[in-house]
Design a protein around this motif. Sequence first.
Motif, PDB file in Angstrom:
ATOM      1  N   ILE A  79       1.073  -1.181   0.516  1.00 45.44           N
ATOM      2  CA  ILE A  79       0.180  -0.541   0.034  1.00 45.44           C
ATOM      3  C   ILE A  79       0.840   1.008   0.124  1.00 45.44           C
ATOM      4  O   ILE A  79       1.388   1.746   0.864  1.00 45.44           O
ATOM      5  N   ILE A  80       0.433   2.567  -1.250  1.00 48.18           N
ATOM      6  CA  ILE A  80       1.592   3.227  -0.719  1.00 48.18           C
ATOM      7  C   ILE A  80       1.171   4.468  -0.810  1.00 48.18           C
ATOM      8  O   ILE A  80       1.153   5.318  -0.569  1.00 48.18           O
ATOM      9  N   SER A  81      -0.299   4.260  -0.286  1.00 46.45           N
ATOM     10  CA  SER A  81      -0.911   5.725   0.437  1.00 46.45           C
ATOM     11  C   SER A  81      -2.160   5.009   1.361  1.00 46.45           C
ATOM     12  O   SER A  81      -2.647   4.176   1.226  1.00 46.45           O
ATOM     13  N   GLY A  82      -2.387   6.507   2.542  1.00 47.10           N
ATOM     14  CA  GLY A  82      -3.701   5.935   2.917  1.00 47.10           C
ATOM     15  C   GLY A  82      -2.722   5.421   4.343  1.00 47.10           C
ATOM     16  O   GLY A  82      -1.621   5.140   5.023  1.00 47.10           O
ATOM     17  N   LYS A  83      -4.113   5.542   5.447  1.00 42.42           N
ATOM     18  CA  LYS A  83      -3.274   4.610   7.030  1.00 42.42           C
ATOM     19  C   LYS A  83      -2.687   4.084   7.254  1.00 42.42           C
ATOM     20  O   LYS A  83      -1.723   3.564   8.328  1.00 42.42           O
ATOM     21  N   ARG A 119      -5.741  -5.942   5.544  1.00 45.84           N
ATOM     22  CA  ARG A 119      -5.235  -4.205   5.510  1.00 45.84           C
ATOM     23  C   ARG A 119      -6.846  -3.479   5.416  1.00 45.84           C
ATOM     24  O   ARG A 119      -7.880  -4.369   5.074  1.00 45.84           O
ATOM     25  N   ASN A 120      -6.370  -2.022   5.983  1.00 50.01           N
ATOM     26  CA  ASN A 120      -7.325  -1.437   5.897  1.00 50.01           C
ATOM     27  C   ASN A 120      -9.115  -2.041   6.633  1.00 50.01           C
ATOM     28  O   ASN A 120      -9.830  -1.930   5.752  1.00 50.01           O
ATOM     29  N   MET A 121      -8.442  -2.391   7.711  1.00 51.94           N
ATOM     30  CA  MET A 121      -9.593  -3.009   8.497  1.00 51.94           C
ATOM     31  C   MET A 121     -10.388  -1.990   9.204  1.00 51.94           C
ATOM     32  O   MET A 121     -10.857  -0.680   9.305  1.00 51.94           O
ATOM     33  N   VAL A 122     -12.619  -2.400   9.111  1.00 50.41           N
ATOM     34  CA  VAL A 122     -13.278  -1.662   9.504  1.00 50.41           C
ATOM     35  C   VAL A 122     -14.590  -2.276  10.040  1.00 50.41           C
ATOM     36  O   VAL A 122     -14.277  -3.612  10.153  1.00 50.41           O
ATOM     37  N   THR A 123     -15.175  -1.925  10.905  1.00 45.61           N
ATOM     38  CA  THR A 123     -16.104  -2.206  11.838  1.00 45.61           C
ATOM     39  C   THR A 123     -17.307  -2.283  11.124  1.00 45.61           C
ATOM     40  O   THR A 123     -17.574  -0.724  10.912  1.00 45.61           O
ATOM     41  N   LYS A 124     -17.992  -3.498  11.029  1.00 43.70           N
ATOM     42  CA  LYS A 124     -19.101  -3.311  11.096  1.00 43.70           C
ATOM     43  C   LYS A 124     -20.660  -3.860  11.730  1.00 43.70           C
ATOM     44  O   LYS A 124     -19.924  -4.728  13.074  1.00 43.70           O
ATOM     45  N   HIS A 125     -21.267  -2.944  12.071  1.00 40.24           N
ATOM     46  CA  HIS A 125     -22.146  -2.908  13.147  1.00 40.24           C
ATOM     47  C   HIS A 125     -23.425  -4.243  12.769  1.00 40.24           C
ATOM     48  O   HIS A 125     -23.885  -3.770  11.620  1.00 40.24           O
ATOM     49  N   VAL A 126     -23.275  -5.564  13.108  1.00 36.11           N
ATOM     50  CA  VAL A 126     -24.202  -7.077  11.724  1.00 36.11           C
ATOM     51  C   VAL A 126     -25.863  -7.033  13.367  1.00 36.11           C
ATOM     52  O   VAL A 126     -24.803  -6.605  14.702  1.00 36.11           O
ATOM     53  N   LYS A 127     -26.888  -7.056  13.253  1.00 39.98           N
ATOM     54  CA  LYS A 127     -27.546  -7.314  13.405  1.00 39.98           C
ATOM     55  C   LYS A 127     -28.195  -8.708  13.314  1.00 39.98           C
ATOM     56  O   LYS A 127     -27.954  -9.646  12.438  1.00 39.98           O
ATOM     57  N   PRO A 128     -28.258  -9.360  14.353  1.00 41.81           N
ATOM     58  CA  PRO A 128     -28.724 -10.462  13.909  1.00 41.81           C
ATOM     59  C   PRO A 128     -30.025 -10.796  13.460  1.00 41.81           C
ATOM     60  O   PRO A 128     -31.054 -10.393  13.220  1.00 41.81           O
ATOM     61  N   TYR A 188      -8.778   1.362  -3.256  1.00 39.77           N
ATOM     62  CA  TYR A 188      -8.676   1.811  -4.812  1.00 39.77           C
ATOM     63  C   TYR A 188      -7.613   1.185  -4.980  1.00 39.77           C
ATOM     64  O   TYR A 188      -6.074   1.185  -4.789  1.00 39.77           O
ATOM     65  N   ALA A 189      -7.327   0.511  -6.300  1.00 34.57           N
ATOM     66  CA  ALA A 189      -6.378  -0.236  -6.430  1.00 34.57           C
ATOM     67  C   ALA A 189      -4.983   0.499  -7.219  1.00 34.57           C
ATOM     68  O   ALA A 189      -3.933   0.299  -6.902  1.00 34.57           O
ATOM     69  N   CYS A 190      -5.080   2.439  -7.166  1.00 36.05           N
ATOM     70  CA  CYS A 190      -4.609   2.592  -7.779  1.00 36.05           C
ATOM     71  C   CYS A 190      -3.325   3.110  -6.586  1.00 36.05           C
ATOM     72  O   CYS A 190      -2.797   3.891  -6.514  1.00 36.05           O
ATOM     73  N   LYS A 191      -3.905   3.219  -5.001  1.00 38.50           N
ATOM     74  CA  LYS A 191      -2.745   3.154  -3.879  1.00 38.50           C
ATOM     75  C   LYS A 191      -1.996   1.971  -3.330  1.00 38.50           C
ATOM     76  O   LYS A 191      -1.497   2.287  -2.555  1.00 38.50           O
TER      77      LYS A 191
END
Length: 104
Positions: free
Chosen positions: A14-18, A41-50, A67-70
């Motif tokens: 990864i060449i840019s971002g966190k 990589r690029n871990m996000v949190t999802k709120h999952v409903k049962p 994005y693939a350009c990153k």
Amino acid sequence: MRTLHVKKDDTVMIISGKDRGKTGKVLEVSPKERKIIIEGRNMVTKHVKPRRQGQLGGIVKAEGAIYACKVMPVCPKCKKPTRVGAELRDDGKVRICKKCGAKL
């Protein structure tokens, strides 16, 4: 259909971002959106409903699209992030490393 410089199972940096400077394996490619998903990589949190009785809801971590350009593919021979070139060889058209000429 559009093509991307990265494919599934490629090792990319990864060449840019966190997550800049980190490497990972490409799990999924979406050429239409020009995005990819990288393992861990690029871990996000999802709120999952049962959804069913007995199933637990809560907050789940998952890989988000980037994005693939990153990203840049990492050459297996020289172990550096590189641009991708194309070359006609006996086994057809192959992707090559622009730095050392090795097959990607």
